[in-house]
Design a protein around this motif. Sequence first.
Motif, PDB file in Angstrom:
ATOM      1  N   ALA A 293      -4.505 -11.679  -6.711  1.00  0.00           N
ATOM      2  CA  ALA A 293      -4.902 -10.791  -5.549  1.00  0.00           C
ATOM      3  C   ALA A 293      -3.433 -10.745  -4.616  1.00  0.00           C
ATOM      4  CB  ALA A 293      -5.769 -11.148  -4.730  1.00  0.00           C
ATOM      5  N   ASP A 294      -2.824 -11.707  -4.506  1.00  0.00           N
ATOM      6  CA  ASP A 294      -1.392 -11.573  -3.360  1.00  0.00           C
ATOM      7  C   ASP A 294      -0.271 -11.985  -4.257  1.00  0.00           C
ATOM      8  OD1 ASP A 294      -2.252 -14.236  -3.890  1.00  0.00           O
ATOM      9  OD2 ASP A 294      -2.017 -14.823  -1.861  1.00  0.00           O
ATOM     10  N   ALA A 295      -0.261 -11.963  -5.567  1.00  0.00           N
ATOM     11  CA  ALA A 295       0.889 -12.349  -6.346  1.00  0.00           C
ATOM     12  C   ALA A 295       2.043 -11.627  -6.136  1.00  0.00           C
ATOM     13  CB  ALA A 295       0.667 -12.243  -7.854  1.00  0.00           C
ATOM     14  N   ASN A 296       3.254 -12.181  -5.486  1.00  0.00           N
ATOM     15  CA  ASN A 296       4.389 -11.638  -4.885  1.00  0.00           C
ATOM     16  C   ASN A 296       4.051 -10.549  -3.809  1.00  0.00           C
ATOM     17  OD1 ASN A 296       5.992 -12.758  -6.957  1.00  0.00           O
ATOM     18  ND2 ASN A 296       5.396 -11.197  -8.241  1.00  0.00           N
ATOM     19  N   GLY A 297       3.128 -10.716  -3.197  1.00  0.00           N
ATOM     20  CA  GLY A 297       2.496 -10.118  -2.140  1.00  0.00           C
ATOM     21  C   GLY A 297       1.684  -8.889  -2.399  1.00  0.00           C
TER      22      GLY A 297
ATOM     23  N   THR B 210      -7.037 -15.472  -4.222  1.00  0.00           N
ATOM     24  CA  THR B 210      -5.426 -15.495  -3.756  1.00  0.00           C
ATOM     25  C   THR B 210      -5.006 -16.875  -3.884  1.00  0.00           C
ATOM     26  OG1 THR B 210      -6.364 -15.945  -1.655  1.00  0.00           O
ATOM     27  CG2 THR B 210      -6.084 -13.916  -1.923  1.00  0.00           C
ATOM     28  N   GLY B 211      -3.766 -17.007  -3.609  1.00  0.00           N
ATOM     29  CA  GLY B 211      -3.155 -18.383  -3.862  1.00  0.00           C
ATOM     30  C   GLY B 211      -2.400 -18.546  -4.953  1.00  0.00           C
TER      31      GLY B 211
ATOM     32  N   ASN C 276       7.640  -0.759   1.703  1.00  0.00           N
ATOM     33  CA  ASN C 276       7.824  -1.234   3.286  1.00  0.00           C
ATOM     34  C   ASN C 276       7.206  -2.810   3.235  1.00  0.00           C
ATOM     35  OD1 ASN C 276       9.620   0.942   3.617  1.00  0.00           O
ATOM     36  ND2 ASN C 276       7.658   2.129   4.691  1.00  0.00           N
ATOM     37  N   ASP C 277       5.969  -2.537   2.726  1.00  0.00           N
ATOM     38  CA  ASP C 277       5.203  -3.998   3.122  1.00  0.00           C
ATOM     39  C   ASP C 277       5.550  -4.989   2.457  1.00  0.00           C
ATOM     40  OD1 ASP C 277       3.348  -2.436   4.614  1.00  0.00           O
ATOM     41  OD2 ASP C 277       1.886  -2.123   3.336  1.00  0.00           O
ATOM     42  N   TYR C 278       6.216  -4.868   1.034  1.00  0.00           N
ATOM     43  CA  TYR C 278       6.763  -6.091   0.354  1.00  0.00           C
ATOM     44  C   TYR C 278       8.061  -5.846   0.057  1.00  0.00           C
ATOM     45  CZ  TYR C 278       1.742  -6.077   0.007  1.00  0.00           C
ATOM     46  OH  TYR C 278       0.430  -5.976   0.387  1.00  0.00           O
TER      47      TYR C 278
END
Length: 624
Positions: free
Chosen positions: A200-204, A194-195, A260-262
């Motif tokens: 892993a979290d790119a654009n959420g 991440t980061g 919904n999440d992103y």
Amino acid sequence: MKPFAWVLSLLLLVAAGTAAASSVQAPQLLTQIKWTGTSWFGSPIIHDLGTGEPKLIGTFYSIFVWDKDFQQLAKISHDGRIYAPVVCADLEGDGVWEIIYGSTNGEVGAYEWRSNTLVAKSGWPASTCDAGQCPEVRGLAAGDLDGDGTIEVVATTTQTDSDGAQVFVFSADGSLYQPSGISWTAWPRYNTRTGEGNDADANGAGNHGYGCFGLNVGIGDVDDDPELEIIVTFDNHQINVFKHTGVSVLASDYFTNRSNDYYDNRLNWGQFIRYFDPQVEEDHYHLHTGDWPGPSTQKWLQWTASPPSVADIDGDGKNEIVGIPNVEMDVPYDTKHHSIMVLEGNYDDGERSAKRLAGWETLPSSGYPLSKTKSWYPPSNPTAPTIVDLVDDDRPEILYGAHDGHIYCTSPDANRLWRRDIRHGRSLMYASEILVADLNSDDTPELILTTYGDPDNVASGQAHGYLMILDESGNILHDIELPEQGTNGNGKGAPAAPTLGDLDGDGDLEIVVQTFGAGCFVYTVPGSADNQLLWPTGRGNYLRDGRPFADDGDGDDDTDDGDDDDSADTGDAADSDVDGLDLQAVVWNWGAINCYAPDCLGDLTGDGLVNEAELEALSEGFGQ
């Protein structure tokens, strides 16, 4: 003289005069090299490897090097097959040339040419093993990504684990490529971190890949910075563009996340499925309205074995990305056809990034795929695009072999110019990637391809391997059955793109054909020359980056088209429109059967014939 008779006489004179002045001689068999093993899609190489003496490099399960007299100089055997075309490059620019291959068991290896043989390169082989898997390398390309004078190697694999990476980039010394000035680990991708700079979290929502099963990588410049980008297609319906730092390129802010999440988060190229209908994409990714689409109601694009390429299609000085995915619908998924998609690069403020090029909203498509008797064999051909200027108008056409037994030629304006049936009366036949070169020194290109099909235990005694030469309008000039078909269980014929070059130094071009089980055939084309090698090998050049050939060997699209006087203009001779038809090409279809518009020029009614009324209609106003 009746008008019809006058027109026919004139057309015949034009055709006969041109044919006499520019006939392409039939390829002549020089040799068959036997006992090579099985070839997959590893297009051969003709190169001097820095010695000044041309050599032939063949890639089967082993790597062979032969001299111009077909004497074996080197053979490297190893476990596993070589699926994709190998790279030939001087990685460090030190005058020592390397052969780089990808194989099974996650292996990417490199050999140097020293003392007239292949020597394992220090630091190699590299590994693509990840997440407990050592998957097969089925895509390989190379380029100087950061412009520092050394060449990086990109490998894509069949990795399917949710935590595993499919895309690896190696430096010339075999280590993972790591650009300076960034805080994250650039490669491989996708990663599970991440980061900043990670997946892993790119654009959420994060980035997620799945299996690259057929030459799924291309390299080119698709933005405003000087570095090259890496384009990769995946078996989870996605196509992505990576910076050399490993970061995925953002798509236009026209595309946003609907979940919904992103909700309303930006998307990068690899975070959304492409659909056949642009209205579906607008509703789903832009307006966030209507039913959630899926294959039960809408056609979506699948990129399982869809090699991407980079080219300036509209001539505006900015490159586009070209791919030919299979288009699926229904559950379970059923491929309905293949289609050409042309997407804009990330230029200026990125407003057009990943959007369809104007005029390409409706994707030009093939027919329904042919059926196989066996599920896996023969393997269907990766739909690699050949992108070259065939008609001397400074804009490229797009050629490819579909799975419906035809090859297609499409204009830069998304119009089908022609298609050609290559089945030879067989129930199943595939085409290799299509080569383009001038075979008779008239500065007009010809097309070269091979065919393959069912193994002998399915279609006993039927030939499936052919070497075909066509003109730029799709007319067959020579159709040569390979002298031996073989009994290999994978299929009969030649799946790999052949390769063109002057192997023996006599000025004529040779055509090298690798087969499933009958070895390697080498033909020569009398009267040919190397004046116009536009796309002479698999993926366009020996860097295998999906761009036209360059005579300096660096893979850049800086090839002279060989047309010194710029006077030849062949026109869109195979377009089914009457305006601008090449009358010479029309008359060559006179009385043609089993050939229907727009395949047959001048067949205005689609009855498979060019008759008197059609010729009179076409000739109206001729000479005014």
